[in-house]
Design a protein around this motif. Structure first.
Motif, PDB file in Angstrom:
ATOM      1  N   LEU A  27     -10.583   5.995  -5.005  1.00 54.26           N
ATOM      2  CA  LEU A  27      -9.937   4.839  -5.424  1.00 54.26           C
ATOM      3  C   LEU A  27     -10.720   4.054  -6.316  1.00 54.26           C
ATOM      4  CD1 LEU A  27      -8.063   3.598  -2.313  1.00 54.26           C
ATOM      5  CD2 LEU A  27      -7.091   4.857  -4.034  1.00 54.26           C
TER       6      LEU A  27
ATOM      7  N   ARG B  57       0.635  -1.089  -0.064  1.00 54.25           N
ATOM      8  CA  ARG B  57      -0.037  -0.080   0.090  1.00 54.25           C
ATOM      9  C   ARG B  57       0.806   1.221   0.061  1.00 54.25           C
ATOM     10  NH1 ARG B  57      -4.349  -0.845   4.821  1.00 54.25           N
ATOM     11  NH2 ARG B  57      -2.310  -0.625   6.076  1.00 54.25           N
TER      12      ARG B  57
ATOM     13  N   TYR C 145      -5.395   8.768 -11.574  1.00 54.86           N
ATOM     14  CA  TYR C 145      -4.316   8.008 -12.077  1.00 54.86           C
ATOM     15  C   TYR C 145      -4.687   6.928 -13.141  1.00 54.86           C
ATOM     16  CZ  TYR C 145       0.319   5.662 -11.999  1.00 54.86           C
ATOM     17  OH  TYR C 145       1.493   4.887 -12.089  1.00 54.86           O
TER      18      TYR C 145
ATOM     19  N   ARG D 233      -5.920  -1.133  -6.504  1.00 50.49           N
ATOM     20  CA  ARG D 233      -6.774  -0.177  -6.531  1.00 50.49           C
ATOM     21  C   ARG D 233      -5.801   1.141  -6.696  1.00 50.49           C
ATOM     22  NH1 ARG D 233     -10.860   0.727  -1.943  1.00 50.49           N
ATOM     23  NH2 ARG D 233      -9.097   0.619  -0.696  1.00 50.49           N
ATOM     24  N   TRP D 234      -6.242   1.826  -7.631  1.00 54.44           N
ATOM     25  CA  TRP D 234      -5.337   3.462  -7.956  1.00 54.44           C
ATOM     26  C   TRP D 234      -6.262   4.561  -7.678  1.00 54.44           C
ATOM     27  CZ3 TRP D 234      -3.706   0.538 -12.886  1.00 54.44           C
ATOM     28  CH2 TRP D 234      -2.558  -0.259 -12.474  1.00 54.44           C
TER      29      TRP D 234
ATOM     30  N   TRP E 226      -3.372   5.712  -0.871  1.00 55.85           N
ATOM     31  CA  TRP E 226      -3.041   6.339  -2.242  1.00 55.85           C
ATOM     32  C   TRP E 226      -3.410   5.194  -3.159  1.00 55.85           C
ATOM     33  CZ3 TRP E 226      -3.670  10.364  -5.080  1.00 55.85           C
ATOM     34  CH2 TRP E 226      -2.871  10.479  -6.105  1.00 55.85           C
ATOM     35  N   SER E 227      -2.621   3.921  -2.975  1.00 55.71           N
ATOM     36  CA  SER E 227      -3.080   2.743  -3.825  1.00 55.71           C
ATOM     37  C   SER E 227      -2.621   1.487  -3.160  1.00 55.71           C
ATOM     38  CB  SER E 227      -1.995   3.044  -4.955  1.00 55.71           C
ATOM     39  OG  SER E 227      -0.620   2.848  -4.757  1.00 55.71           O
TER      40      SER E 227
END
Length: 228
Positions: free
Chosen positions: A79, A13, A53, A48-49, A22-23
């Motif tokens: 996200l 993560r 993005y 997950r982004w 954040w991702s």
């Protein structure tokens, strides 16, 4: 926390200083030693982004990436589900380093070949029950498979996140020191590069299912901020 087992699914993560995720990316453990946590994933691994993005990746529009960083600075982003694409990823992460060394493998006939090494400058590892947390600090170093040539990548975005305050002066000094450390590793063929030939012949274990993100608390959008 104890070591992760070979083949175990873990989650990387990227966590903002506010504690917001954040991702995240699902990976499998290749090796977990005192030297480094080595993980990997093939195309199709769950991720997950930030929505902006993901949009930038899909459209190839770097201006949307800039919008994504603006959203990070404001603390407001959403996200979206995604999957890792195109390459087999091998990720070598020393526990206290401000970088990870990544190797990208692409199809080559009936097999795979090493396309390039990729040094990602990021926070040191914070282990979790589900994997590890870090934060990508934007600037990268792209290295040829034979380690003879390299070039810096995303210096413009790094300057932008510095202006936005996403990367603090303290973090900037750590990145500058890490740049020197990585260049020394390349010059001396030390660290992961001492085993470059071994790692360049690595292949994804076909018996391993494509890693998926866990459900529930391990994928929470907010975690405890560092020091809090």
């Amino acid at each position: 926390m104890g070591s992760f087992g070979t083949g175990q699914t873990v989650v990387r993560r990227d966590v903002h200083r506010s504690g917001r995720v954040w991702s995240e990316l699902a990976l499998r453990v290749v090796a977990d030693t005192g030297e480094a946590l080595v993980t990997a994933c093939p195309p199709g691994a769950q991720a997950r982004w930030p929505a902006l993005y993901a949009q930038a990746r899909g459209e190839g529009d770097r201006s949307v990436r800039t919008e994504a960083f603006d959203a990070m600075a404001s603390g407001r982003w959403e996200l979206t589900g995604a999957v890792w694409q195109e390459t087999d990823l091998l990720l070598w992460k020393p526990p206290t380093a401000w970088f990870s060394v990544n190797a990208f493998f692409v199809p080559d006939g009936d097999g795979r070949r090493l396309r390039n090494w990729y040094v990602n400058f990021e926070h040191p590892t914070r282990r979790t029950e589900a994997g590890f947390d870090t934060l990508d600090l934007t600037v990268d170093l792209v290295v040829t498979p034979d380690l003879t040539r390299w070039e810096w990548k995303d210096e413009d975005e790094y300057a932008h996140v510095r202006r936005l305050g996403i990367v603090s002066d303290t973090e900037h000094r750590a990145v500058e020191a890490a740049r020197g450390e990585v260049l020394a590793m390349l010059a001396e063929l030390s660290g992961v590069f001492a085993q470059a030939q071994r790692w360049s012949s690595w292949r994804w274990e076909p018996a391993w299912p494509t890693p998926c993100l866990p459900q529930g608390a391990t994928s929470a959008e907010r975690v405890a901020p560092e020091g809090g």
